[in-house]
Design a protein around this motif. Structure first.
Motif, PDB file in Angstrom:
ATOM      1  N   LEU A   1       0.843  -1.194   0.000  1.00 36.66           N
ATOM      2  CA  LEU A   1       0.000   0.000   0.000  1.00 36.66           C
ATOM      3  C   LEU A   1       0.881   1.249   0.000  1.00 36.66           C
ATOM      4  O   LEU A   1       1.748   1.416   0.868  1.00 36.66           O
ATOM      5  N   VAL A   2       0.666   2.121  -0.966  1.00 36.59           N
ATOM      6  CA  VAL A   2       1.440   3.364  -1.052  1.00 36.59           C
ATOM      7  C   VAL A   2       0.472   4.531  -1.256  1.00 36.59           C
ATOM      8  O   VAL A   2      -0.604   4.374  -1.819  1.00 36.59           O
ATOM      9  N   SER A   3       0.879   5.701  -0.788  1.00 38.57           N
ATOM     10  CA  SER A   3       0.048   6.894  -0.953  1.00 38.57           C
ATOM     11  C   SER A   3       0.360   7.556  -2.290  1.00 38.57           C
ATOM     12  O   SER A   3       1.423   7.312  -2.878  1.00 38.57           O
ATOM     13  N   PRO A   4      -0.527   8.413  -2.788  1.00 41.85           N
ATOM     14  CA  PRO A   4      -0.233   9.162  -4.020  1.00 41.85           C
ATOM     15  C   PRO A   4       1.047   9.972  -3.899  1.00 41.85           C
ATOM     16  O   PRO A   4       1.804  10.095  -4.862  1.00 41.85           O
ATOM     17  N   LEU A   5       1.294  10.517  -2.705  1.00 34.95           N
ATOM     18  CA  LEU A   5       2.522  11.296  -2.492  1.00 34.95           C
ATOM     19  C   LEU A   5       3.749  10.415  -2.628  1.00 34.95           C
ATOM     20  O   LEU A   5       4.753  10.812  -3.243  1.00 34.95           O
ATOM     21  N   ALA A   6       3.665   9.198  -2.078  1.00 33.96           N
ATOM     22  CA  ALA A   6       4.806   8.277  -2.184  1.00 33.96           C
ATOM     23  C   ALA A   6       5.073   7.918  -3.645  1.00 33.96           C
ATOM     24  O   ALA A   6       6.234   7.844  -4.083  1.00 33.96           O
ATOM     25  N   SER A   7       4.006   7.714  -4.412  1.00 35.45           N
ATOM     26  CA  SER A   7       4.160   7.402  -5.841  1.00 35.45           C
ATOM     27  C   SER A   7       4.793   8.578  -6.580  1.00 35.45           C
ATOM     28  O   SER A   7       5.687   8.406  -7.418  1.00 35.45           O
ATOM     29  N   PHE A   8       4.318   9.792  -6.245  1.00 38.00           N
ATOM     30  CA  PHE A   8       4.880  10.988  -6.878  1.00 38.00           C
ATOM     31  C   PHE A   8       6.362  11.127  -6.546  1.00 38.00           C
ATOM     32  O   PHE A   8       7.190  11.409  -7.424  1.00 38.00           O
TER      33      PHE A   8
ATOM     34  N   SER B   1       8.438   8.810  -5.727  1.00 41.75           N
ATOM     35  CA  SER B   1       9.204   7.768  -6.400  1.00 41.75           C
ATOM     36  C   SER B   1       9.490   8.153  -7.852  1.00 41.75           C
ATOM     37  O   SER B   1      10.634   8.030  -8.331  1.00 41.75           O
ATOM     38  N   GLU B   2       8.454   8.644  -8.547  1.00 37.57           N
ATOM     39  CA  GLU B   2       8.640   9.066  -9.942  1.00 37.57           C
ATOM     40  C   GLU B   2       9.574  10.271 -10.035  1.00 37.57           C
ATOM     41  O   GLU B   2      10.397  10.368 -10.946  1.00 37.57           O
ATOM     42  N   LEU B   3       9.449  11.181  -9.076  1.00 37.47           N
ATOM     43  CA  LEU B   3      10.310  12.373  -9.069  1.00 37.47           C
ATOM     44  C   LEU B   3      11.773  11.972  -8.899  1.00 37.47           C
ATOM     45  O   LEU B   3      12.660  12.489  -9.597  1.00 37.47           O
ATOM     46  N   SER B   4      12.030  11.037  -7.991  1.00 35.01           N
ATOM     47  CA  SER B   4      13.406  10.573  -7.765  1.00 35.01           C
ATOM     48  C   SER B   4      13.973   9.912  -9.018  1.00 35.01           C
ATOM     49  O   SER B   4      15.138  10.135  -9.380  1.00 35.01           O
TER      50      SER B   4
END
Length: 301
Positions: free
Chosen positions: A57-64, A66-69
């Motif tokens: 389970l991941v939050s939208p912020l965590a996904s963002f 991850s993509e940003l990194s």
């Protein structure tokens, strides 16, 4: 048993607005969600009966994040590769000879290398700021998650401190009374002190208030020591209310000693002012007494 609506592959992204549901019969945690790539909706097993996790389970912020990194790392790799390529081309051009065209080409490549270095520096700064932001967010999330624990610990600490707090407040009130009674006298200049009508009354009142303050401070310190001795000392008591109360009791003890010291200094200042009057009037009194004795033909004997 429900009908399978889709087969999930590793790495697929799911979206949900629901909480998990425990399947008691099989001791598994399931959640209703939608496969982002296909739009298929159904229940997926999040965790098996043996504790194995099938879905993270991941939050939208965590996904963002991850993509940003990934984007920043890719950009860094590109500019670093560009810088290395520019350095290699500069060496080739410099080794090719001193032709004016080659010289100009080398200069242009040097400019590109500088731009790549600047871009690399900016990306590194951005990466650092993002890391700081993540750390700050994690700290705030932890703080918010522990807020109810902190509030409960503070309430318990306040209950422990209550008896000592009441006595400390009495000592503070006594100090305020002494400060109010002496501030006018201590603010006077030399001539104003000399003309003051009732210096001995001020001195007597200051001594009375200092004694009252000392009594209140002693009573408050006894209360602080009593509350401190009642605090648990076991290792399991090093969290929650006990350490908070212990820290505050230590602060109170130091504060009380400070009040007592300040009152002693104020009293000494009042006494010095009074002694200054005596010292200034001493010769005048001696002369008056001698004149009085001579007029009455008296001697010391």
């Amino acid at each position: 048993k429900g009908k399978a609506v889709a087969k999930l592959e590793g790495g697929e992204v799911l979206e949900t607005y629901h909480g998990g549901q425990k399947e008691e019969a099989r001791d598994m945690l399931r959640i209703e969600c939608t496969v982002v790539g296909t739009g298929a909706t159904g229940f997926v097993t999040v965790q098996g009966s043996q504790g194995t996790k099938f879905v993270e389970l991941v939050s939208p912020l965590a996904s963002f994040n991850s993509e940003l990194s990934k984007t920043i790392d890719a950009a860094l790799k590109f500019v670093q590769k560009s810088g290395s390529l520019c350095a290699s081309k500069m060496q080739e051009l410099q080794a090719a000879g001193k032709d004016e065209v080659l010289k100009q080409a080398a200069q242009e490549v040097a400019k590109l290398k500088a731009r790549a270095a600047a871009a690399n520096a900016e990306l590194q700064k951005l990466k650092g700021r993002i890391a700081e932001g993540k750390a700050e967010l994690a700290r705030k999330e932890k703080q918010e998650a522990n807020a109810h624990i902190e509030a409960r610990a503070q309430k318990q600490a306040d209950a422990i401190l209550a008896p000592a707090v009441a006595k400390v407040e009495r000592a503070e009130a006594a100090f305020a009374s002494m400060e109010e009674a002496t501030k006018t006298w201590l603010s006077l200049g030399k001539e104003e002190v000399d003309a003051f009508a009732t210096p001995l009354s001020v001195k007597a009142e200051a001594e009375r208030l200092a004694q009252a303050l000392a009594s209140e401070v002693d009573a408050a310190r006894e209360a602080v020591l009593a509350q401190t001795s009642e605090l648990p000392k076991a290792k399991e008591a090093q969290q929650g209310a006990a350490p908070r109360a212990r820290h505050e009791l230590g602060r109170m003890s130091g504060h009380l000693l400070g009040l007592k010291k300040k009152s002693q200094l104020a009293l000494e200042a009042v006494r010095r002012q009074c002694q200054a009057i005596v010292d200034a009037r001493g010769p005048q009194l001696s002369s008056a007494m001698r004149a009085e004795m001579l007029s009455k033909e008296l001697t010391i004997e």
